[in-house]
Design an enzyme around this catalytic site. Structure first.
Site, PDB file in Angstrom:
ATOM      1  N   ILE A  69      21.130  44.279 -17.900  1.00 52.55           N
ATOM      2  CA  ILE A  69      21.437  42.875 -17.699  1.00 52.55           C
ATOM      3  C   ILE A  69      20.695  42.487 -16.636  1.00 52.55           C
ATOM      4  CG2 ILE A  69      23.383  44.031 -16.631  1.00 52.55           C
ATOM      5  CD1 ILE A  69      25.056  41.567 -16.783  1.00 52.55           C
ATOM      6  N   SER A  70      19.948  41.274 -16.432  1.00 56.64           N
ATOM      7  CA  SER A  70      19.320  40.943 -15.442  1.00 56.64           C
ATOM      8  C   SER A  70      19.924  40.890 -14.004  1.00 56.64           C
ATOM      9  CB  SER A  70      18.475  39.796 -15.809  1.00 56.64           C
ATOM     10  OG  SER A  70      17.855  39.884 -16.745  1.00 56.64           O
TER      11      SER A  70
END
Ligand code: SAH
Length: 219
Positions: A69-70
């Site tokens: 997940i960024s």
């Protein structure tokens, strides 16, 4: 737009989330709607419990299946650029992952279509979004490089995985007046913005980023 119900979320996460918003402001995020959306979505609900204490740090986090997940800054930045201060009706996200960015997008657009090629990630994201009562995200298990022609055109498109070239299908599915934001490159990646107007497409390079690769086909 969607209103979130936070099941079982204590004050601690609200406090750390408030700090995350302050940090996003310091990092240059200006769009109040995006900041409010980042404040509304409980990021810790999208990661494994063992790492949920890291959820509000400015870090990318593992979500399984070699995917991540960024970091919050990149999520906010991409949405701010895609939105361009406009009301968004229908948008497309390529790479649902854990569903976090889709949940944030759901706060700033009327309808979010999100596509994921790894089945267990798709299934888990559907469950998490349901649990959080996010009703305006439609998730599909499909190769997002092809877009979703039956739902096009999209007012905005976000790609959460890095491609070596811009998929033609996505260019075709971007509405006139819309923006697409995507990482391009292999080892060295740069965030790109594509704007479509009546004359055609305009491309600009934004900043260096690090994303997992866009892969072809379903897994
Ligand atoms: N936005 C996500 C980020 C996930 S990482 C989140 O908030 O969690 C990028 C995701 O893109 C991965 O889950 C990966 O499986 C997916 N992906 C890569 N290539 C894809 C493709 N061609 N179609 C759909 N999803 C793809």
């Amino acid at each position: 737009m969607n209103s979130l119900r936070h099941n079982g979320i204590g004050m601690t996460s609200q406090r750390t989330r408030t700090r995350m918003i302050e940090r996003l402001r310091e990092q240059g995020i200006r769009d109040e709607l995006v900041l409010a959306a980042m404040n509304a979505v409980p990021r810790h609900m999208f990661v494994e419990e063992a790492i949920s204490h890291l959820a509000y740090d400015d870090k990318s986090l593992p979500i399984g299946y070699a995917q991540t997940i960024s970091q919050p800054y990149i999520v906010a930045k991409m949405i701010e650029i895609m939105r361009n201060g406009k009301q968004l009706n229908r948008i497309l996200e390529v790479g649902t992952g854990c569903g976090y960015q889709a949940a944030v997008l759901a706060q700033v657009a009327r309808e979010v279509y999100s596509v994921e090629r790894i089945l267990p990630l798709h299934e888990r994201a559907v469950l998490t979004l349901k649990e959080l009562q996010v009703h305006n995200v439609k998730s599909s298990y499909a190769d997002g490089g092809l877009g979703l022609p039956e739902k096009a055109p999209f007012d905005g498109i976000i790609m959460a995985a890095a491609a070596t070239h811009i998929p033609q299908a996505l260019l075709d599915q971007l509405a006139v007046g819309g923006r697409m934001v995507l990482p391009l490159g292999a080892q060295e990646q740069t965030l790109h913005m594509i704007e479509r107007d009546e004359q055609g497409y305009r491309e600009s390079k934004l900043e260096a980023v690090k994303f997992v690769p866009l892969l072809m086909g379903r897994a």
